[in-house]
Design a protein around this motif. Structure first.
Motif, short mmCIF file in Angstrom:
data_model
loop_
_atom_site.label_atom_id
_atom_site.label_comp_id
_atom_site.label_asym_id
_atom_site.label_seq_id
_atom_site.Cartn_x
_atom_site.Cartn_y
_atom_site.Cartn_z
N VAL A 11 14.40 -14.77 -42.11
CA VAL A 11 13.31 -14.46 -41.19
C VAL A 11 12.41 -15.67 -41.13
CG1 VAL A 11 11.36 -12.95 -40.70
CG2 VAL A 11 13.39 -12.00 -41.78
N ILE A 12 12.11 -16.14 -39.92
CA ILE A 12 11.18 -17.25 -39.75
C ILE A 12 10.13 -16.87 -38.72
CG2 ILE A 12 12.81 -19.05 -40.42
CD1 ILE A 12 13.16 -19.69 -37.42
N SER A 13 8.97 -17.49 -38.86
CA SER A 13 7.87 -17.29 -37.91
C SER A 13 7.32 -18.66 -37.56
CB SER A 13 6.78 -16.43 -38.56
OG SER A 13 5.66 -16.37 -37.71
N GLY A 14 7.20 -18.93 -36.26
CA GLY A 14 6.69 -20.23 -35.84
C GLY A 14 6.54 -20.30 -34.34
N ARG A 15 6.36 -21.51 -33.86
CA ARG A 15 6.17 -21.75 -32.43
C ARG A 15 7.35 -22.51 -31.85
NH1 ARG A 15 1.60 -19.80 -30.40
NH2 ARG A 15 -0.09 -19.45 -31.86
N LEU A 16 7.65 -22.22 -30.57
CA LEU A 16 8.76 -22.88 -29.89
C LEU A 16 8.38 -24.30 -29.49
CD1 LEU A 16 10.24 -20.17 -27.52
CD2 LEU A 16 10.79 -20.67 -29.88
N GLY A 17 9.32 -25.22 -29.66
CA GLY A 17 9.10 -26.60 -29.27
C GLY A 17 9.42 -26.88 -27.82
N LYS A 18 10.18 -25.98 -27.20
CA LYS A 18 10.52 -26.14 -25.78
C LYS A 18 10.94 -24.77 -25.24
CE LYS A 18 15.28 -27.50 -26.77
NZ LYS A 18 16.33 -28.47 -26.55
N ASP A 19 11.05 -24.67 -23.93
CA ASP A 19 11.50 -23.43 -23.30
C ASP A 19 12.93 -23.10 -23.73
OD1 ASP A 19 9.09 -23.65 -21.99
OD2 ASP A 19 9.95 -23.88 -19.99
N ILE A 20 13.27 -21.82 -23.67
CA ILE A 20 14.63 -21.40 -23.99
C ILE A 20 15.61 -22.11 -23.06
CG2 ILE A 20 14.51 -19.37 -22.48
CD1 ILE A 20 16.32 -17.90 -24.49
N GLU A 21 16.74 -22.52 -23.62
CA GLU A 21 17.81 -23.13 -22.84
C GLU A 21 18.94 -22.11 -22.74
OE1 GLU A 21 20.99 -26.84 -23.23
OE2 GLU A 21 19.44 -26.58 -24.74
N ILE A 79 16.98 -21.93 -28.79
CA ILE A 79 15.57 -22.24 -28.96
C ILE A 79 15.40 -23.05 -30.24
CG2 ILE A 79 14.66 -20.28 -27.65
CD1 ILE A 79 14.14 -18.83 -30.30
N SER A 80 14.29 -23.79 -30.32
CA SER A 80 13.91 -24.53 -31.52
C SER A 80 12.56 -24.01 -31.98
CB SER A 80 13.80 -26.03 -31.24
OG SER A 80 15.07 -26.55 -30.94
N VAL A 81 12.49 -23.56 -33.24
CA VAL A 81 11.28 -22.97 -33.79
C VAL A 81 10.73 -23.89 -34.88
CG1 VAL A 81 10.28 -20.96 -34.93
CG2 VAL A 81 12.15 -20.66 -33.30
N ALA A 82 9.44 -24.21 -34.79
CA ALA A 82 8.77 -25.04 -35.80
C ALA A 82 8.06 -24.13 -36.79
CB ALA A 82 7.77 -25.97 -35.14
N THR A 83 8.34 -24.33 -38.07
CA THR A 83 7.61 -23.62 -39.12
C THR A 83 6.81 -24.64 -39.92
OG1 THR A 83 9.49 -23.76 -40.65
CG2 THR A 83 9.31 -21.76 -39.31
N ASN A 84 5.70 -24.21 -40.50
CA ASN A 84 4.83 -25.11 -41.26
C ASN A 84 4.77 -24.68 -42.71
OD1 ASN A 84 3.99 -26.75 -39.04
ND2 ASN A 84 2.79 -25.00 -38.34
N HIS A 85 4.64 -25.67 -43.57
CA HIS A 85 4.51 -25.43 -45.01
C HIS A 85 3.42 -26.37 -45.53
CE1 HIS A 85 5.54 -24.83 -49.19
NE2 HIS A 85 5.68 -26.14 -49.33
N SER A 86 2.46 -25.81 -46.24
CA SER A 86 1.39 -26.61 -46.85
C SER A 86 1.58 -26.62 -48.35
CB SER A 86 0.02 -26.02 -46.52
OG SER A 86 -0.22 -26.08 -45.15
N TYR A 87 1.28 -27.76 -48.96
CA TYR A 87 1.39 -27.86 -50.41
C TYR A 87 0.36 -28.87 -50.93
CZ TYR A 87 4.20 -31.97 -49.25
OH TYR A 87 4.64 -33.15 -48.73
N LYS A 88 0.03 -28.73 -52.20
CA LYS A 88 -0.93 -29.60 -52.84
C LYS A 88 -0.19 -30.76 -53.49
CE LYS A 88 -5.03 -29.28 -55.74
NZ LYS A 88 -5.82 -28.35 -56.58
N MET A 89 -0.58 -31.98 -53.14
CA MET A 89 0.05 -33.17 -53.71
C MET A 89 -0.55 -33.48 -55.08
SD MET A 89 0.51 -35.53 -50.29
CE MET A 89 -1.22 -35.95 -50.21
#
Length: 124
Positions: A5-15, A28-38
């Motif tokens: 299961v992923i949640s994110g935003r599309l980088g372009k319209d569906i092809e 479709i291409s879905v962008a997911t984000n991950h934050s971490y402490k360096m």
């Protein structure tokens, strides 16, 4: 069990691709984000792009899956080996796609700006 299961935003319209038998496949291409402490104490953000295949996309999906849409996709991970470069490529084969927001398109294909609703005087 092969479930993702992923949640994110599309980088372009569906092809939409059409097979030789006339079946539609949506990509479709879905962008997911991950934050971490360096190690220096600062936070870093990392974006990962996921390729998703939707077999027989609905008319609703074809209309609403536009660049910037927030989606949740659940399905199974599929991998393919490329003889060309000797690498495995991973793809999420969608079983369920939920669209939480999308920017509507105008007749000429451009995006319309979403405007806030007028204040109706209600406190909520």
């Amino acid at each position: 069990m092969n479930q993702a299961v992923i949640s994110g935003r599309l980088g372009k319209d569906i092809e939409i691709l059409v097979t030789t038998t006339g079946k539609e496949i949506g990509k479709i291409s879905v962008a997911t984000n991950h934050s971490y402490k360096m190690s220096n104490g600062e936070y870093a953000n990392e974006t990962t792009w996921h390729n998703v295949t939707i077999y027989s996309p609905t008319d609703y999906q074809k209309k609403k899956l536009v660049k910037g849409s927030l989606v949740v996709v659940s399905g199974r991970i599929d991998n393919k080996f490329s003889e060309k470069d000797g690498k495995y490529y991973y793809n999420l084969v969608a079983e369920k796609v939920e669209v939480f927001d999308s920017t509507p398109k105008t007749e000429n294909g451009s995006r319309t700006e979403l405007k806030p609703k007028e204040d109706d005087g209600l406190p909520f």
